[in-house]
Design a protein around this motif. Structure first.
Motif, PDB file in Angstrom:
ATOM      1  N   GLN A  35      37.880  21.719  40.336  1.00  0.00           N
ATOM      2  CA  GLN A  35      38.041  23.065  39.806  1.00  0.00           C
ATOM      3  C   GLN A  35      38.929  23.899  40.728  1.00  0.00           C
ATOM      4  N   PRO A  36      39.495  24.991  40.202  1.00  0.00           N
ATOM      5  CA  PRO A  36      40.226  25.909  41.090  1.00  0.00           C
ATOM      6  C   PRO A  36      39.311  26.458  42.175  1.00  0.00           C
ATOM      7  N   PRO A  37      39.870  26.947  43.265  1.00  0.00           N
ATOM      8  CA  PRO A  37      39.036  27.410  44.383  1.00  0.00           C
ATOM      9  C   PRO A  37      38.166  28.597  43.984  1.00  0.00           C
ATOM     10  N   LEU A  38      37.024  28.693  44.636  1.00  0.00           N
ATOM     11  CA  LEU A  38      36.133  29.823  44.388  1.00  0.00           C
ATOM     12  C   LEU A  38      36.776  31.103  44.919  1.00  0.00           C
ATOM     13  N   ARG A  39      36.783  32.118  44.106  1.00  0.00           N
ATOM     14  CA  ARG A  39      37.337  33.391  44.564  1.00  0.00           C
ATOM     15  C   ARG A  39      36.210  34.315  45.007  1.00  0.00           C
ATOM     16  N   PHE A  40      36.538  35.184  45.913  1.00  0.00           N
ATOM     17  CA  PHE A  40      35.584  36.186  46.366  1.00  0.00           C
ATOM     18  C   PHE A  40      35.398  37.224  45.259  1.00  0.00           C
ATOM     19  N   ILE A  41      34.152  37.545  44.966  1.00  0.00           N
ATOM     20  CA  ILE A  41      33.851  38.547  43.947  1.00  0.00           C
ATOM     21  C   ILE A  41      33.561  39.857  44.673  1.00  0.00           C
ATOM     22  N   PRO A  42      34.477  40.789  44.705  1.00  0.00           N
ATOM     23  CA  PRO A  42      34.262  42.001  45.501  1.00  0.00           C
ATOM     24  C   PRO A  42      33.148  42.859  44.926  1.00  0.00           C
ATOM     25  N   PRO A  43      32.348  43.482  45.788  1.00  0.00           N
ATOM     26  CA  PRO A  43      31.321  44.398  45.283  1.00  0.00           C
ATOM     27  C   PRO A  43      31.968  45.605  44.612  1.00  0.00           C
ATOM     28  N   ALA A  44      31.403  45.995  43.483  1.00  0.00           N
ATOM     29  CA  ALA A  44      31.960  47.127  42.727  1.00  0.00           C
ATOM     30  C   ALA A  44      30.789  47.928  42.157  1.00  0.00           C
ATOM     31  N   TYR A  45      30.048  48.565  43.053  1.00  0.00           N
ATOM     32  CA  TYR A  45      28.842  49.286  42.645  1.00  0.00           C
ATOM     33  C   TYR A  45      29.149  50.265  41.514  1.00  0.00           C
ATOM     34  N   ALA A  88      24.257  30.175  37.197  1.00  0.00           N
ATOM     35  CA  ALA A  88      23.724  31.217  36.307  1.00  0.00           C
ATOM     36  C   ALA A  88      24.777  31.752  35.346  1.00  0.00           C
ATOM     37  N   GLY A  89      26.066  31.454  35.600  1.00  0.00           N
ATOM     38  CA  GLY A  89      27.114  31.885  34.693  1.00  0.00           C
ATOM     39  C   GLY A  89      27.887  33.090  35.209  1.00  0.00           C
ATOM     40  N   PRO A  90      29.096  33.309  34.692  1.00  0.00           N
ATOM     41  CA  PRO A  90      29.935  34.409  35.168  1.00  0.00           C
ATOM     42  C   PRO A  90      29.330  35.785  34.943  1.00  0.00           C
ATOM     43  N   LEU A  91      28.495  35.927  33.898  1.00  0.00           N
ATOM     44  CA  LEU A  91      27.863  37.226  33.674  1.00  0.00           C
ATOM     45  C   LEU A  91      26.982  37.610  34.861  1.00  0.00           C
ATOM     46  N   ALA A  92      26.301  36.618  35.449  1.00  0.00           N
ATOM     47  CA  ALA A  92      25.478  36.895  36.625  1.00  0.00           C
ATOM     48  C   ALA A  92      26.338  37.403  37.771  1.00  0.00           C
ATOM     49  N   GLY A  93      27.515  36.799  37.965  1.00  0.00           N
ATOM     50  CA  GLY A  93      28.414  37.272  39.001  1.00  0.00           C
ATOM     51  C   GLY A  93      28.864  38.701  38.763  1.00  0.00           C
ATOM     52  N   TRP A  94      29.149  39.033  37.495  1.00  0.00           N
ATOM     53  CA  TRP A  94      29.568  40.400  37.165  1.00  0.00           C
ATOM     54  C   TRP A  94      28.437  41.392  37.435  1.00  0.00           C
ATOM     55  N   LEU A  95      27.222  41.044  37.031  1.00  0.00           N
ATOM     56  CA  LEU A  95      26.086  41.938  37.242  1.00  0.00           C
ATOM     57  C   LEU A  95      25.817  42.137  38.736  1.00  0.00           C
ATOM     58  N   LEU A  96      25.818  41.057  39.495  1.00  0.00           N
ATOM     59  CA  LEU A  96      25.560  41.172  40.920  1.00  0.00           C
ATOM     60  C   LEU A  96      26.620  42.016  41.609  1.00  0.00           C
ATOM     61  N   SER A  97      27.877  41.823  41.217  1.00  0.00           N
ATOM     62  CA  SER A  97      28.961  42.606  41.798  1.00  0.00           C
ATOM     63  C   SER A  97      28.790  44.087  41.508  1.00  0.00           C
ATOM     64  N   HIS A  98      28.487  44.423  40.254  1.00  0.00           N
ATOM     65  CA  HIS A  98      28.418  45.832  39.869  1.00  0.00           C
ATOM     66  C   HIS A  98      27.101  46.489  40.265  1.00  0.00           C
ATOM     67  N   LEU A  99      26.160  45.706  40.819  1.00  0.00           N
ATOM     68  CA  LEU A  99      24.995  46.303  41.455  1.00  0.00           C
ATOM     69  C   LEU A  99      25.186  46.419  42.965  1.00  0.00           C
ATOM     70  N   GLY A 100      26.376  46.054  43.436  1.00  0.00           N
ATOM     71  CA  GLY A 100      26.696  46.200  44.851  1.00  0.00           C
ATOM     72  C   GLY A 100      26.535  44.947  45.666  1.00  0.00           C
ATOM     73  N   GLY A 101      26.402  43.781  45.029  1.00  0.00           N
ATOM     74  CA  GLY A 101      26.200  42.537  45.752  1.00  0.00           C
ATOM     75  C   GLY A 101      27.457  42.016  46.415  1.00  0.00           C
ATOM     76  N   ILE A 102      27.271  41.333  47.539  1.00  0.00           N
ATOM     77  CA  ILE A 102      28.374  40.749  48.309  1.00  0.00           C
ATOM     78  C   ILE A 102      28.151  39.242  48.352  1.00  0.00           C
ATOM     79  N   PRO A 103      29.003  38.440  47.722  1.00  0.00           N
ATOM     80  CA  PRO A 103      28.786  36.983  47.725  1.00  0.00           C
ATOM     81  C   PRO A 103      29.202  36.363  49.046  1.00  0.00           C
ATOM     82  N   ILE A 104      28.410  35.413  49.523  1.00  0.00           N
ATOM     83  CA  ILE A 104      28.750  34.736  50.765  1.00  0.00           C
ATOM     84  C   ILE A 104      28.593  33.234  50.565  1.00  0.00           C
ATOM     85  N   GLN A 105      29.543  32.477  51.080  1.00  0.00           N
ATOM     86  CA  GLN A 105      29.461  31.021  51.027  1.00  0.00           C
ATOM     87  C   GLN A 105      28.719  30.532  52.257  1.00  0.00           C
TER      88      GLN A 105
END
Length: 470
Positions: free
Chosen positions: A10-20, A118-135
């Motif tokens: 797959q293409p590389p994982l991109r950072f999902i910036p927090p967007a509260y 969990a799917g891309p929707l989970a990533g969107w929700l976590l981002s817009h609640l202020g989440g910061i993804p870490i590998q």
């Protein structure tokens, strides 16, 4: 091993910036009672929440920066943290006459792998609640830089689970990762560099525990029967319960639990002997056997990825996961020839298969062998049996039996005594590694106290950081 789909590169994982996004937080708060109910949490109680309310008032007034260190026994923990911040703290503030003019919320670190399953929707929700993804398993500089900046300059506290992963035990604390303590000292550095001497850095331990609201031994016995059926224990000399006397049922249940664990361990030992040449040593005690199996399973994956077997189980799992991701999520796919792309897909499939050994170890990472024996309560039986059930279902793959419902849960949230990190910044400047280790140990003691596993003084306090920790 479980039935796995063919994994392609797959293409590389991109950072999902927090967007509260404030409206999403308000919608989530409105939905929280329903979400708790859907996840079978029917009752919550909070203790010492006024501590957090007072510290949040200090942060909103520019006198403090807060790092919330919460226990991580379950995937339900984010809901409990939301309950604490959105509901518990405002109520406690009103009771205590504490003014909180700003929004009560926190930003948080989460595993970058969550949106993968969990799917891309989970990533969107976590981002817009202020989440910061870490590998996990690598030095994720962008995630750490983002978290560090938000901790020192953001409008909200930062929440981190220092255990790093769920352990599914209400009364057992997993080893803590040192990253939280390091983050706290980095904030001290940033405040000092900006001359913000009036602001203090605090770590606030938050203990989370779950228990059955109406514990029933019938549900525990049904779990035992289900696992015995899955493991075909009746044909291999399992414990016969049909003629059990009314007395001694506790001892009988425990013997059935041990028989289930022994049978599952023996099946896995047979698998690793047949597939990977790992000779079982069944004359050894159970704990030594399961520890040997864990190390053997990780060694299979480490050999595939050329990794050294160093560190504890948690650290080894994270390195294996990251090595697998590097073979699955690649930045060079666009320039590959058709044959090279097919080989990349082959490499990705092998990586996913080898990562399965690490996933298996994760299911058994927290099993101690004495957890139920120390306190044979319905809750402890339920936790261990559910761990075994999840492991069996994972081995069976998508067709595995769903986890039986043992009834509604009640949750307990306890805000422990906070740690004044700023008071120990001078120690960090003198010896960074030692200061991080001592702060991590202090946090572990406070988290254990928050769930009733460590003694406290008569006034509810713990020894200061400059005293030895038992």
């Amino acid at each position: 091993m479980p039935s796995l789909p063919i994994q392609t590169a797959q293409p590389p994982l991109r950072f999902i910036p927090p967007a509260y996004t404030p409206w999403l937080r308000r919608l989530a708060q409105w939905s929280l009672p329903l979400l708790l109910r859907l996840r079978r949490i029917h009752r919550t109680e909070s203790h010492d929440t006024e501590r957090l309310a007072a510290l949040l008032a200090d942060q909103q007034a520019g006198r403090a920066r807060l790092l919330l260190a919460f226990r991580h026994p379950s995937t339900l923990d984010p809901l409990l943290m939301a309950q604490l911040l959105w509901c518990g703290v405002p109520r406690a503030a009103r009771r205590a006459g504490i003014r909180l003019p700003g929004t009560v919320h926190s930003q948080f670190l989460y595993d970058r792998g969550i949106p993968l399953w969990a799917g891309p929707l989970a990533g969107w929700l976590l981002s817009h609640l202020g989440g910061i993804p870490i590998q996990r398993g690598k030095l994720d500089r962008l995630a750490l830089k983002t978290a560090r900046d938000l901790f020192a300059h953001g409008p909200f506290p930062l929440a981190i689970a220092p255990e790093g992963a769920t352990n599914h035990h209400g009364e057992l604390l997993s080893p803590l990762e040192p990253g939280l303590a390091q983050m706290a000292f980095w904030c001290c550095e940033d405040l000092a560099a900006e001359g913000r001497t009036e602001e203090q850095v605090w770590i606030v331990p938050v203990g989370l525990r779950y228990s059955l609201l109406r514990p029933r031994w019938q549900g525990i016995d049904a779990l035992l029967v289900g696992l015995e059926e899955q493991l075909d224990l009746a044909r291999v000399g399992g414990v016969d319960t049909s003629a059990a006397p009314a007395t001694g049922l506790g001892d009988l249940r425990y013997r059935r639990l041990i028989a289930i664990a022994e049978r599952l361990l023996a099946l896995l030992e047979d698998f690793y002997q047949e597939a990977h040449g790992v000779r079982p040593e069944r004359e050894r005690p159970f704990l030594e056997r399961i520890d040997r199996l864990r190390h053997a399973a990780l060694a299979v994956a480490e050999a595939q990825f050329g990794l050294l077997a160093k560190g504890n189980l948690q650290e080894r799992c994270r390195r294996i996961e990251q090595a697998g991701w590097e073979r699955i999520y690649r930045a060079d796919l666009a320039g590959l020839s058709p044959v090279a792309r097919s080989l990349a897909d082959w490499s990705a499939s092998e990586a996913a298969l080898r990562m399965g050994h690490m996933r298996l170890v994760e299911h058994f990472a927290s099993l101690s062998g004495s957890y139920v024996a120390e306190n044979p309560s319905p809750d402890r039986y339920a936790e261990v049996l559910q761990i075994l059930w999840r492991a069996v279902a994972w081995i069976q793959g998508p067709g595995g039996a769903p986890l039986p419902d043992l009834g509604p849960l009640q949750a307990c949230i306890t805000v422990g005594p906070p740690i004044a990190v700023s008071e120990h910044f001078a120690d960090y400047q003198h010896n960074r590694r030692r200061a991080v280790e001592r702060l991590t140990a202090a946090l572990g003691a406070r988290l254990e106290a928050s769930i009733g596993l460590a003694p406290t003084a008569a006034d509810g306090t713990l020894p200061p950081l400059d005293e030895p920790w038992a």
